[in-house]
Design an enzyme around this catalytic site. Sequence first.
Site, PDB file in Angstrom:
ATOM      1  N   ASP A   1     -26.660 169.187  60.198  1.00 15.39           N
ATOM      2  CA  ASP A   1     -26.560 170.109  61.082  1.00 15.39           C
ATOM      3  C   ASP A   1     -24.944 170.314  61.721  1.00 15.39           C
ATOM      4  O   ASP A   1     -24.609 170.687  62.563  1.00 15.39           O
ATOM      5  CB  ASP A   1     -27.316 170.003  62.254  1.00 15.39           C
ATOM      6  CG  ASP A   1     -28.800 169.880  62.055  1.00 15.39           C
ATOM      7  OD1 ASP A   1     -29.122 170.578  61.031  1.00 15.39           O
ATOM      8  OD2 ASP A   1     -29.738 169.276  62.838  1.00 15.39           O
ATOM      9  N   GLY A  56     -22.659 172.373  60.670  1.00 15.89           N
ATOM     10  CA  GLY A  56     -22.544 173.700  60.591  1.00 15.89           C
ATOM     11  C   GLY A  56     -22.074 174.317  59.000  1.00 15.89           C
ATOM     12  O   GLY A  56     -21.092 174.965  58.647  1.00 15.89           O
ATOM     13  N   LYS A  57     -22.590 173.586  58.186  1.00 18.85           N
ATOM     14  CA  LYS A  57     -22.519 173.602  56.568  1.00 18.85           C
ATOM     15  C   LYS A  57     -22.745 174.962  56.235  1.00 18.85           C
ATOM     16  O   LYS A  57     -22.068 175.668  55.394  1.00 18.85           O
ATOM     17  CB  LYS A  57     -23.292 172.628  55.738  1.00 18.85           C
ATOM     18  CG  LYS A  57     -23.125 171.357  56.005  1.00 18.85           C
ATOM     19  CD  LYS A  57     -23.947 170.345  55.208  1.00 18.85           C
ATOM     20  CE  LYS A  57     -25.554 170.426  55.723  1.00 18.85           C
ATOM     21  NZ  LYS A  57     -25.837 170.084  57.210  1.00 18.85           N
ATOM     22  N   GLY A 114     -31.882 173.370  57.431  1.00 17.19           N
ATOM     23  CA  GLY A 114     -31.978 174.599  58.206  1.00 17.19           C
ATOM     24  C   GLY A 114     -30.227 175.050  58.139  1.00 17.19           C
ATOM     25  O   GLY A 114     -29.611 174.248  59.108  1.00 17.19           O
ATOM     26  N   HIS A 115     -29.865 175.981  57.486  1.00 16.60           N
ATOM     27  CA  HIS A 115     -28.410 176.506  57.719  1.00 16.60           C
ATOM     28  C   HIS A 115     -28.363 177.637  58.377  1.00 16.60           C
ATOM     29  O   HIS A 115     -28.738 178.934  57.824  1.00 16.60           O
ATOM     30  CB  HIS A 115     -27.931 176.494  56.094  1.00 16.60           C
ATOM     31  CG  HIS A 115     -28.043 174.992  55.523  1.00 16.60           C
ATOM     32  ND1 HIS A 115     -27.729 174.818  54.162  1.00 16.60           N
ATOM     33  CD2 HIS A 115     -28.349 173.589  56.118  1.00 16.60           C
ATOM     34  CE1 HIS A 115     -27.717 173.482  53.888  1.00 16.60           C
ATOM     35  NE2 HIS A 115     -28.201 172.701  55.025  1.00 16.60           N
ATOM     36  N   GLN A 140     -28.339 168.552  54.794  1.00 21.06           N
ATOM     37  CA  GLN A 140     -28.392 166.822  55.511  1.00 21.06           C
ATOM     38  C   GLN A 140     -26.917 166.673  55.523  1.00 21.06           C
ATOM     39  O   GLN A 140     -25.999 167.286  55.511  1.00 21.06           O
ATOM     40  CB  GLN A 140     -29.455 165.810  54.963  1.00 21.06           C
ATOM     41  CG  GLN A 140     -30.904 166.280  55.122  1.00 21.06           C
ATOM     42  CD  GLN A 140     -31.390 167.299  53.874  1.00 21.06           C
ATOM     43  OE1 GLN A 140     -31.112 167.141  52.673  1.00 21.06           O
ATOM     44  NE2 GLN A 140     -32.010 168.323  54.456  1.00 21.06           N
TER      45      GLN A 140
HETATM   46  P1  GDP Z   1     -26.281 173.080  58.969  1.00 19.57           P
HETATM   47  O1  GDP Z   1     -27.434 172.619  58.852  1.00 19.57           O
HETATM   48  O2  GDP Z   1     -25.213 171.898  58.771  1.00 19.57           O
HETATM   49  O3  GDP Z   1     -25.864 174.188  58.297  1.00 19.57           O
HETATM   50  O4  GDP Z   1     -26.176 173.441  60.660  1.00 19.57           O
HETATM   51  P2  GDP Z   1     -27.073 174.102  61.455  1.00 19.57           P
HETATM   52  O5  GDP Z   1     -27.194 175.736  61.173  1.00 19.57           O
HETATM   53  O6  GDP Z   1     -28.555 173.523  61.533  1.00 19.57           O
HETATM   54  O7  GDP Z   1     -26.359 173.882  62.796  1.00 19.57           O
HETATM   55  C1  GDP Z   1     -25.167 174.337  63.454  1.00 19.57           C
HETATM   56  C2  GDP Z   1     -25.491 175.289  64.617  1.00 19.57           C
HETATM   57  O8  GDP Z   1     -24.217 175.232  65.131  1.00 19.57           O
HETATM   58  C3  GDP Z   1     -25.745 176.604  64.208  1.00 19.57           C
HETATM   59  O9  GDP Z   1     -26.704 177.294  65.223  1.00 19.57           O
HETATM   60  C4  GDP Z   1     -24.525 177.374  64.003  1.00 19.57           C
HETATM   61  O10 GDP Z   1     -24.551 178.921  64.319  1.00 19.57           O
HETATM   62  C5  GDP Z   1     -23.623 176.649  64.959  1.00 19.57           C
HETATM   63  N1  GDP Z   1     -22.199 176.550  64.655  1.00 19.57           N
HETATM   64  C6  GDP Z   1     -21.668 176.542  63.585  1.00 19.57           C
HETATM   65  N2  GDP Z   1     -20.285 176.447  63.646  1.00 19.57           N
HETATM   66  C7  GDP Z   1     -20.296 176.544  64.998  1.00 19.57           C
HETATM   67  C8  GDP Z   1     -19.179 176.389  66.064  1.00 19.57           C
HETATM   68  O11 GDP Z   1     -17.861 176.164  65.590  1.00 19.57           O
HETATM   69  N3  GDP Z   1     -19.055 176.426  67.506  1.00 19.57           N
HETATM   70  C9  GDP Z   1     -20.523 176.840  67.974  1.00 19.57           C
HETATM   71  N4  GDP Z   1     -20.577 176.898  69.220  1.00 19.57           N
HETATM   72  N5  GDP Z   1     -21.469 176.720  67.096  1.00 19.57           N
HETATM   73  C10 GDP Z   1     -21.163 176.563  65.789  1.00 19.57           C
HETATM   74  P1  IMO Z   2     -29.627 170.272  57.630  1.00 12.46           P
HETATM   75  O1  IMO Z   2     -29.267 170.784  55.887  1.00 12.46           O
HETATM   76  C1  IMO Z   2     -30.473 167.253  60.379  1.00 12.46           C
HETATM   77  C2  IMO Z   2     -33.563 164.383  59.180  1.00 12.46           C
HETATM   78  C3  IMO Z   2     -34.839 164.285  59.994  1.00 12.46           C
HETATM   79  C4  IMO Z   2     -35.244 162.863  60.134  1.00 12.46           C
HETATM   80  C5  IMO Z   2     -34.855 162.332  58.503  1.00 12.46           C
HETATM   81  C6  IMO Z   2     -35.886 162.588  57.350  1.00 12.46           C
HETATM   82  O2  IMO Z   2     -29.755 171.382  58.353  1.00 12.46           O
HETATM   83  O3  IMO Z   2     -28.248 169.438  58.034  1.00 12.46           O
HETATM   84  P2  IMO Z   2     -37.226 164.360  56.163  1.00 12.46           P
HETATM   85  O4  IMO Z   2     -37.884 165.608  56.733  1.00 12.46           O
HETATM   86  O5  IMO Z   2     -35.923 164.909  55.363  1.00 12.46           O
HETATM   87  O6  IMO Z   2     -37.887 163.374  55.484  1.00 12.46           O
HETATM   88  O7  IMO Z   2     -36.581 163.754  57.669  1.00 12.46           O
HETATM   89  O8  IMO Z   2     -33.896 163.241  58.441  1.00 12.46           O
HETATM   90  N1  IMO Z   2     -33.178 165.539  58.714  1.00 12.46           N
HETATM   91  C7  IMO Z   2     -32.233 166.491  59.145  1.00 12.46           C
HETATM   92  N2  IMO Z   2     -31.368 166.276  60.179  1.00 12.46           N
HETATM   93  N3  IMO Z   2     -30.368 168.319  59.525  1.00 12.46           N
HETATM   94  C8  IMO Z   2     -30.935 168.212  58.493  1.00 12.46           C
HETATM   95  O9  IMO Z   2     -30.749 169.228  57.426  1.00 12.46           O
HETATM   96  C9  IMO Z   2     -32.157 167.278  58.238  1.00 12.46           C
HETATM   97  N4  IMO Z   2     -32.998 167.287  56.915  1.00 12.46           N
HETATM   98  C10 IMO Z   2     -33.419 166.145  57.517  1.00 12.46           C
HETATM   99  O10 IMO Z   2     -34.764 164.852  61.361  1.00 12.46           O
HETATM  100  O11 IMO Z   2     -34.444 162.148  60.855  1.00 12.46           O
HETATM  101 MG    MG Z   3     -29.290 172.198  59.908  1.00 16.29          MG
END
Ligand code: GDP
Ligand code: IMO
Ligand code: MG
Length: 423
Positions: free
Chosen positions: A13, A15-16, A40-41, A224
């Site tokens: 999570d 911000g990929k 969840g991207h 991840q």
């Molecule tokens: P990912 O799994 O690495 O793609 O990241 P997620 O989407 O799960 O979580 C990142 C969250 O931060 C999302 O809600 C993005 O919209 C948000 N985000 C990404 N970059 C930034 C940033 O620079 N600032 C803020 N405030 N939010 C950001």
């Molecule tokens: P993105 O790609 C954050 C965490 C789960 C748990 C552990 C194992 O959005 O960064 P799983 O369901 O994979 O067997 O769970 O890994 N986890 C993540 N945490 N971002 C993710 O994906 C994750 N995918 C799995 O919360 O701790």
């Molecule tokens: Mg994510």
Amino acid sequence: MQSLAIIGAQWGDEGKGKITDLLGAKADLVVRYQGGNNAGHTIIVGDKKIVLHLIPSGILHPHVLSIVGHGVVFDPGAFLDELVKLDNYGLKVTRDNLAISENCTVITSYHRLIDTLRESNGLRKIGTTGRGIGPAYEDKAGRRGIKLRDIVHRDLLKQRLAECLAEKEVLFKHHYHSPFPSLEDETNRLYEMGHKLSPFLCDTFGLIDQCLQNNKKILFEGAQGVLLDVDYGSYPYVTSSNTSFGGIFTGAGHPNRPIDEVIGVAKAYTTRVGEGPFPTELKDGVGEKIQTVGKEFGATTGRKRRCGWLDIPLLRYSIKASNLTSIALTKLDVLTCLDELKLCYAYRYHGKELDCAYPGIDLSEVEPLYKSMPVFRDDFQTNKTSHEFETYVRTIEEMVGIPIGILAFGPERNQIIFRKAYF
Ligand code: GDP
Ligand code: IMO
Ligand code: MG
């Protein structure tokens, strides 16, 4: 530059999605190589918030071919739901812009059920996403996995499902005392979906090879983060795939070439969803403030993310474990809400000071050592950033020893500064 990888440098999570979307605009191929719909991207486009779980984040650019490599564990139902969601956003997904490896391992209802039963009844709760990821990888490694190419052949599918179910049936009946879908129902469900999926299926390894020979630009989108890698991460509190650099070679292939740039995406602080050690976690008002202002809720499960200071020993480790060549530092804007700012520069562990979180150390036993940093209050309305902001970024850069090529200060596409040219 022909090839680039985007890898989470923390616990996911980071911000990929946003970085992949922006750099993916310059690529020809965007490839997922591991994980599944546990990811969840998030990508924000105008007033739309698009969360991708299984389909690569290149899909928003019509010229990009998105590829799901064979290392991904694939839930056909989740994929078809995602197609509908993208269609509602006006995004057309066809065989011209999406290819899925016929060798992806299928996540069945049995895998999802085992995942949730274990989490609710098991001895060691991991806090998984409940998507069946671990059990599906277990079957893959156990050589009883069902491949996507199997699900378009009814008899073969039924036979494979019977093999998959044989031992699980004992668990469902006698260990968990849980009902489970019948072999017939699960065969019908997957077979029906197989027909909708089949236009997308192909040999993606061969496809990638051909594209590289034609000098196409390729971006690998990690899911991840390094600390969740089954081999390099904070085991057993990890996911079940190789989330770091090595996963690219086993999960998609990049024949006969090095990867030119490996960007590690890191938040300007640290978060984690699920169980497991977290040395810099803030269980106080500061952590709550970061969680609230940063809107730190899991994009897949909606769970609150645990929050803490930036952990440099962890980043140094991720850089080594995943061959990172530069960093994208995100969510810097969130830190402007704080009245204090700290960086963990080292750990004290069994009386010694350590600057890198090597896997030999028990993260639950380290004492983080902090350096206080001047707070910054930038509003990021102009290109000019404050001296305090620059100090924070430069200090991190000096501590980790690789360039910070990207600074993100908001979720939207234009809330970003590129300090380095990519592609
Ligand atoms: P990912 O799994 O690495 O793609 O990241 P997620 O989407 O799960 O979580 C990142 C969250 O931060 C999302 O809600 C993005 O919209 C948000 N985000 C990404 N970059 C930034 C940033 O620079 N600032 C803020 N405030 N939010 C950001
Ligand atoms: P993105 O790609 C954050 C965490 C789960 C748990 C552990 C194992 O959005 O960064 P799983 O369901 O994979 O067997 O769970 O890994 N986890 C993540 N945490 N971002 C993710 O994906 C994750 N995918 C799995 O919360 O701790
Ligand atoms: Mg994510």
